[in-house]
Design a protein around this motif. Structure first.
Motif, PDB file in Angstrom:
ATOM      1  N   PRO A 104      -4.626   5.476 -11.363  1.00 19.50           N
ATOM      2  CA  PRO A 104      -5.667   5.922 -10.710  1.00 19.50           C
ATOM      3  C   PRO A 104      -6.146   7.143 -11.383  1.00 19.50           C
ATOM      4  O   PRO A 104      -5.677   8.159 -11.629  1.00 19.50           O
ATOM      5  CB  PRO A 104      -5.038   5.881  -9.083  1.00 19.50           C
ATOM      6  N   THR A 149      -9.766   9.996 -10.931  1.00 17.41           N
ATOM      7  CA  THR A 149     -10.134  10.830 -10.036  1.00 17.41           C
ATOM      8  C   THR A 149     -10.769  10.150  -8.628  1.00 17.41           C
ATOM      9  O   THR A 149     -11.666   9.214  -8.865  1.00 17.41           O
ATOM     10  CB  THR A 149     -11.453  11.825 -10.510  1.00 17.41           C
ATOM     11  N   GLY A 150     -10.191  10.415  -7.509  1.00 16.67           N
ATOM     12  CA  GLY A 150     -10.755   9.830  -6.295  1.00 16.67           C
ATOM     13  C   GLY A 150     -10.142   8.439  -6.041  1.00 16.67           C
ATOM     14  O   GLY A 150     -10.811   7.540  -5.154  1.00 16.67           O
ATOM     15  N   GLN A 151      -9.236   8.111  -6.851  1.00 17.41           N
ATOM     16  CA  GLN A 151      -8.833   6.631  -6.863  1.00 17.41           C
ATOM     17  C   GLN A 151      -7.252   6.456  -6.463  1.00 17.41           C
ATOM     18  O   GLN A 151      -6.561   7.771  -6.482  1.00 17.41           O
ATOM     19  CB  GLN A 151      -8.968   5.825  -8.039  1.00 17.41           C
ATOM     20  N   VAL A 191      -7.794  13.244  -4.177  1.00 15.22           N
ATOM     21  CA  VAL A 191      -7.556  12.374  -3.223  1.00 15.22           C
ATOM     22  C   VAL A 191      -6.682  13.194  -2.145  1.00 15.22           C
ATOM     23  O   VAL A 191      -5.393  13.684  -2.189  1.00 15.22           O
ATOM     24  CB  VAL A 191      -6.737  10.915  -3.375  1.00 15.22           C
ATOM     25  N   SER A 202     -12.633  -6.554  -2.597  1.00 12.33           N
ATOM     26  CA  SER A 202     -11.977  -5.806  -3.971  1.00 12.33           C
ATOM     27  C   SER A 202     -10.985  -6.754  -4.408  1.00 12.33           C
ATOM     28  O   SER A 202     -10.272  -6.113  -5.557  1.00 12.33           O
ATOM     29  CB  SER A 202     -11.374  -4.618  -3.299  1.00 12.33           C
ATOM     30  N   ASN A 223     -11.018   2.909  -4.946  1.00 14.94           N
ATOM     31  CA  ASN A 223     -11.352   3.976  -4.577  1.00 14.94           C
ATOM     32  C   ASN A 223     -11.029   4.639  -3.239  1.00 14.94           C
ATOM     33  O   ASN A 223     -10.927   3.916  -2.334  1.00 14.94           O
ATOM     34  CB  ASN A 223     -13.166   4.219  -4.748  1.00 14.94           C
ATOM     35  N   GLU A 259     -12.317   6.921  -1.126  1.00 15.72           N
ATOM     36  CA  GLU A 259     -13.256   7.183  -0.237  1.00 15.72           C
ATOM     37  C   GLU A 259     -13.370   6.548   1.101  1.00 15.72           C
ATOM     38  O   GLU A 259     -13.357   5.152   0.712  1.00 15.72           O
ATOM     39  CB  GLU A 259     -14.625   7.234  -0.756  1.00 15.72           C
TER      40      GLU A 259
END
Length: 322
Positions: free
Chosen positions: A27, A29-31, A78, A93, A103, A105
């Motif tokens: 993963p 960034t942000g995953q 995260v 997904s 992601n 988010e």
């Protein structure tokens, strides 16, 4: 990595194949990397496989619109979930695989003690039910709504959320043997979906009139729903199990001043309400307030048998994790 891949649009029985795929990358960034536990076979998945859904991935492609699993690894930045948390996967997904990077988010940790099979079914039906009840008619306590396919999984969510609002449900089913399932779902009144339904509704409800009808079937069933609406009522089409065009008498629409609307969970206007609806549903599942009957589970390698079973009816899940 095990997965189910759509190789050709058309018949899901021949277009879907079990395959071994490369492992996903780490993963970013942000995953997060999620190990999928369960993923249902939904009506929308069948539509994707047939090429009838707005989502048309380039083939061959993994599909699967819904599922839940555990976070295996987090990328930098995260902080809303951590390794070991159980989470729902974003709608659309492509969940029919063992592991996937998504992601983080908007992702939230689900109740640790809740049934993972039930959690795998939270991303579509509960928010759809919530929005169907909230968007089109401002329902008041002690009102009635009418739904068809009242023995379906989403109907259980509609009925449960309606009860929380003090709203009662008239459920229509196409077969006499399905009436008990609709009653178990909590419908206060269950009728056969036939031409006698309007008369029987009047006998049961007297002068009460329905302002909201939710159509999951289409075809001639839509017209029968329209006959149950009072003046100024609203009919919302959100699925089409019959694959048939809606058949509604123009005189019902003209003389009863009916409104016909369409609903899709993918409507961008709804995006801000989905996460909170999922969390409300997760709390209901964890407390035992609601449980959707699961007819069968199949491994990814058994996708052919799973698709055949889904076509016969009942809720079918793919058991993705070993």
């Amino acid at each position: 990595m095990k997965a189910v891949v759509l190789t050709a649009y058309g018949d899901p029985a021949t277009g879907l194949e079990f395959r071994e795929l490369p492992e996903p990358a780490s993963p970013g960034t942000g995953q997060v990397l999620v190990g999928v536990e369960y993923a249902p076979i939904n009506f929308s998945d069948i539509l994707v496989a047939q090429g009838l859904y707005p989502l048309h991935p380039e083939l061959p492609s993994v599909i699967g619109n819904e599922g839940a699993g555990r976070v295996l690894k987090v990328g930098t930045g995260v902080n809303n979930v951590r390794v070991g948390d159980r989470v729902t996967l974003p709608i659309g997904s492509f969940t029919w695989r063992e592991r996937m990077v998504v992601n983080a988010e908007g992702m939230v940790a689900l109740p640790a003690d809740a049934d993972p099979q039930q959690l795998a079914m939270l991303s579509i039906n509960p928010p759809s039910a919530h929005l169907l009840l909230e968007t089109y008619v401002q329902l008041q306590s002690d009102e009635w709504i009418v739904i068809n396919a009242a023995n379906s999984a989403i109907s259980r969510w509609i009925v449960s959320l309606a009860k929380q609002r003090g709203v009662k449900t008239l459920g229509l089913v196409r077969r006499a043997e399905a009436m008990s399932a609709a009653r178990e779902a909590g419908c206060e009144l269950v009728l056969l979906d036939d031409d006698n339904a309007p008369r029987k509704m009047v006998e049961a409800l007297g002068e009460k009139r329905v302002r909201l009808a939710l159509d999951a079937v289409s075809g001639e069933a839509t017209g029968r729903l329209a006959k149950l609406l009072g003046p100024g009522g609203t009919l919302v089409s959100y699925a089409a199990q019959s694959f048939a065009a809606m058949v509604v008498s123009p005189f019902e629409v003209i003389f009863n001043d009916l409104t016909v609307r369409g609903f899709s969970l993918g409507n961008p206007a709804f995006s801000g309400q989905i996460s909170s609806a999922i969390m409300q549903a997760a709390t209901m599942v964890a407390s035992g307030e609601i449980a959707i009957p699961v007819t069968a589970t199949y491994r990814l390698e058994e996708i052919g048998a799973a698709i055949a079973h889904q076509a016969r009816g009942g809720k079918v899940l793919l058991k993705v994790a070993d």
